[in-house]
Design a protein around this motif. Structure first.
Motif, mmCIF file in Angstrom:
data_model
loop_
_atom_site.group_PDB
_atom_site.id
_atom_site.type_symbol
_atom_site.label_atom_id
_atom_site.label_comp_id
_atom_site.label_asym_id
_atom_site.label_seq_id
_atom_site.Cartn_x
_atom_site.Cartn_y
_atom_site.Cartn_z
ATOM 1 N N LEU A 259 -4.667 4.083 -4.008
ATOM 2 C CA LEU A 259 -4.680 2.799 -4.714
ATOM 3 C C LEU A 259 -4.240 2.947 -6.170
ATOM 4 O O LEU A 259 -3.533 2.095 -6.704
ATOM 5 C CB LEU A 259 -6.072 2.174 -4.645
ATOM 6 C CG LEU A 259 -6.544 1.714 -3.256
ATOM 7 C CD1 LEU A 259 -7.946 1.123 -3.332
ATOM 8 C CD2 LEU A 259 -5.571 0.714 -2.653
ATOM 9 N N GLN A 260 -4.667 4.049 -6.788
ATOM 10 C CA GLN A 260 -4.245 4.279 -8.176
ATOM 11 C C GLN A 260 -2.749 4.565 -8.263
ATOM 12 O O GLN A 260 -2.079 4.128 -9.204
ATOM 13 C CB GLN A 260 -5.045 5.439 -8.783
ATOM 14 C CG GLN A 260 -6.503 5.091 -9.055
ATOM 15 C CD GLN A 260 -7.266 6.286 -9.613
ATOM 16 O OE1 GLN A 260 -7.370 6.464 -10.808
ATOM 17 N NE2 GLN A 260 -7.815 7.112 -8.734
ATOM 18 N N LYS A 261 -2.202 5.281 -7.278
ATOM 19 C CA LYS A 261 -0.764 5.529 -7.250
ATOM 20 C C LYS A 261 -0.009 4.211 -7.101
ATOM 21 O O LYS A 261 1.024 3.989 -7.754
ATOM 22 C CB LYS A 261 -0.399 6.476 -6.108
ATOM 23 C CG LYS A 261 -0.771 7.926 -6.344
ATOM 24 C CD LYS A 261 -0.071 8.845 -5.370
ATOM 25 C CE LYS A 261 -0.427 8.522 -3.932
ATOM 26 N NZ LYS A 261 0.270 9.419 -2.983
ATOM 27 N N ARG A 262 -0.500 3.339 -6.238
ATOM 28 C CA ARG A 262 0.151 2.037 -6.060
ATOM 29 C C ARG A 262 0.124 1.231 -7.356
ATOM 30 O O ARG A 262 1.121 0.594 -7.722
ATOM 31 C CB ARG A 262 -0.559 1.241 -4.952
ATOM 32 C CG ARG A 262 -0.399 1.810 -3.551
ATOM 33 C CD ARG A 262 -1.077 0.907 -2.545
ATOM 34 N NE ARG A 262 -1.112 1.502 -1.224
ATOM 35 C CZ ARG A 262 -1.633 0.902 -0.156
ATOM 36 N NH1 ARG A 262 -2.154 -0.310 -0.254
ATOM 37 N NH2 ARG A 262 -1.639 1.502 1.017
ATOM 38 N N TYR A 263 -1.012 1.280 -8.027
ATOM 39 C CA TYR A 263 -1.134 0.519 -9.274
ATOM 40 C C TYR A 263 -0.170 1.023 -10.330
ATOM 41 O O TYR A 263 0.532 0.248 -10.991
ATOM 42 C CB TYR A 263 -2.571 0.586 -9.784
ATOM 43 C CG TYR A 263 -2.771 -0.109 -11.110
ATOM 44 C CD1 TYR A 263 -2.880 -1.489 -11.172
ATOM 45 C CD2 TYR A 263 -2.835 0.631 -12.289
ATOM 46 C CE1 TYR A 263 -3.040 -2.138 -12.397
ATOM 47 C CE2 TYR A 263 -3.012 -0.001 -13.512
ATOM 48 C CZ TYR A 263 -3.110 -1.382 -13.548
ATOM 49 O OH TYR A 263 -3.271 -2.016 -14.753
ATOM 50 N N ILE A 264 -0.116 2.350 -10.490
ATOM 51 C CA ILE A 264 0.776 2.952 -11.491
ATOM 52 C C ILE A 264 2.228 2.642 -11.167
ATOM 53 O O ILE A 264 3.028 2.300 -12.046
ATOM 54 C CB ILE A 264 0.549 4.466 -11.570
ATOM 55 C CG1 ILE A 264 -0.823 4.776 -12.189
ATOM 56 C CG2 ILE A 264 1.662 5.139 -12.393
ATOM 57 C CD1 ILE A 264 -1.182 6.245 -12.168
ATOM 58 N N ALA A 265 2.581 2.748 -9.881
ATOM 59 C CA ALA A 265 3.959 2.520 -9.479
ATOM 60 C C ALA A 265 4.385 1.073 -9.675
ATOM 61 O O ALA A 265 5.569 0.799 -9.865
ATOM 62 C CB ALA A 265 4.134 2.907 -8.012
#
Length: 302
Positions: A294-300
């Motif tokens: 979820l954090q990767k999705r947010y950053i991306a």
């Protein structure tokens, strides 16, 4: 996702909409991986404390507790609620870099091993998991043996108990890597099972032209963690008993401890604490991998 050209570059946003977004860099993955590890470890630490207490017991000798419920009550009765968190400070200091390296390196290895279409085969996924397991052991062994030693202090005579500094001084640099070969024997196959299985379950629960939901990510992490935890319990039991022993030298090799345990307690002893291990690993990895994704999705998306 393993069916995408690059798991670090293409991240799906929303169920009905698919969008190509910027690459999440390796340093960013390290940060979110560490944060995910700290969150997951903090939430399940009391269960890990009970698991370690159960695994240390040798049948017929120091069987203070017959089941995890008794162990939980005994820890609270003897040392209060704080006893459930004994050693967590030292553990969290090590958790951030360990989980950061493990999660980010698995992504990195998968990207390296992907074919021209971005697909990662089962065998290559297992190789990536093995690489992540090796990276973890290098960083985690000092933290893990320190955590185990701190967790068992209440079971020792008062005169022999030590605080964090005392444990470190007793172990020394060499002692911090006591049992590392056994840890490798446990963690490499563990993550050869966990990461490919987790990716397969995520793909299974991902709708066409969509992204895996929060519940799907949690279920995938839970299922992969549960399976890996059960299969690797015998290795964890032997490792815990070797590392819990006093001193910096190996008082018994893996083979000797394995043979001694089988002779004295039978096959059942190798799965001692299996239920607690599953209760610890399943939610911990479910939370960790979900938070990481979820954090990767947010950053991306930013």
């Amino acid at each position: 996702m393993q069916n995408q050209p690059n798991s670090g570059t293409y991240i799906e946003l929303g169920i009905a909409q698919k969008e190509t977004v910027r690459e999440v860099t390796f340093p960013e993955k390290l940060i979110v991986g560490g944060m995910s590890g700290v969150l997951a470890t903090s939430l399940v630490y009391p269960l890990d404390m009970v698991k370690t207490t159960m695994q240390r017991q040798v049948a017929g000798k120091s069987m203070l507790y017959k089941n995890p419920v008794q162990a939980f009550k005994g820890i609270v009765m003897n040392d209060g609620v704080r006893g459930l968190y004994r050693g967590i400070g030292a553990n969290l200091v090590g958790v951030f870099p360990v989980q950061a390296l493990k999660l980010a390196s698995n992504d990195l290895f998968r990207d390296w091993l992907a074919d021209e279409n971005g697909h990662v085969s089962l065998f290559r996924g297992m190789l990536a998991g093995a690489g992540a397991g090796c990276v973890q052991v290098i960083a985690s062994n000092p933290m893990e043996i320190t955590k185990i030693r701190l967790q068992i202090q209440p079971t020792l005579p008062v005169a022999e108990r030590k605080n964090f500094g005392g444990v470190i001084r007793e172990l020394g640099i060499k002692g911090l890597y006591k049992g590392s070969s056994i840890t490798l024997m446990r963690d490499i196959p563990y993550f050869m099972i966990f990461f490919p299985l987790n990716h397969a379950l995520v793909d299974l629960m991902t709708p066409f032209n969509g992204s895996c939901s929060l519940s799907g990510l949690l279920l995938a992490g839970c299922g992969a963690g549960m399976t890996s935890a059960f299969l690797m319990t015998p290795m964890d039991v032997i490792k815990t008993r070797v590392q819990a022993a006093k001193g910096t030298k190996m008082n018994a090799s893996f083979y000797e401890m394995f043979k001694r345990t089988l002779k004295a307690e039978g096959v059942r002893a190798l799965f001692k604490g299996a239920s607690m291990r599953i209760c610890v690993q399943a939610p911990m990895f479910a939370i960790m991998t979900t938070a990481f994704e979820l954090q990767k999705r947010y950053i991306a998306s930013k």
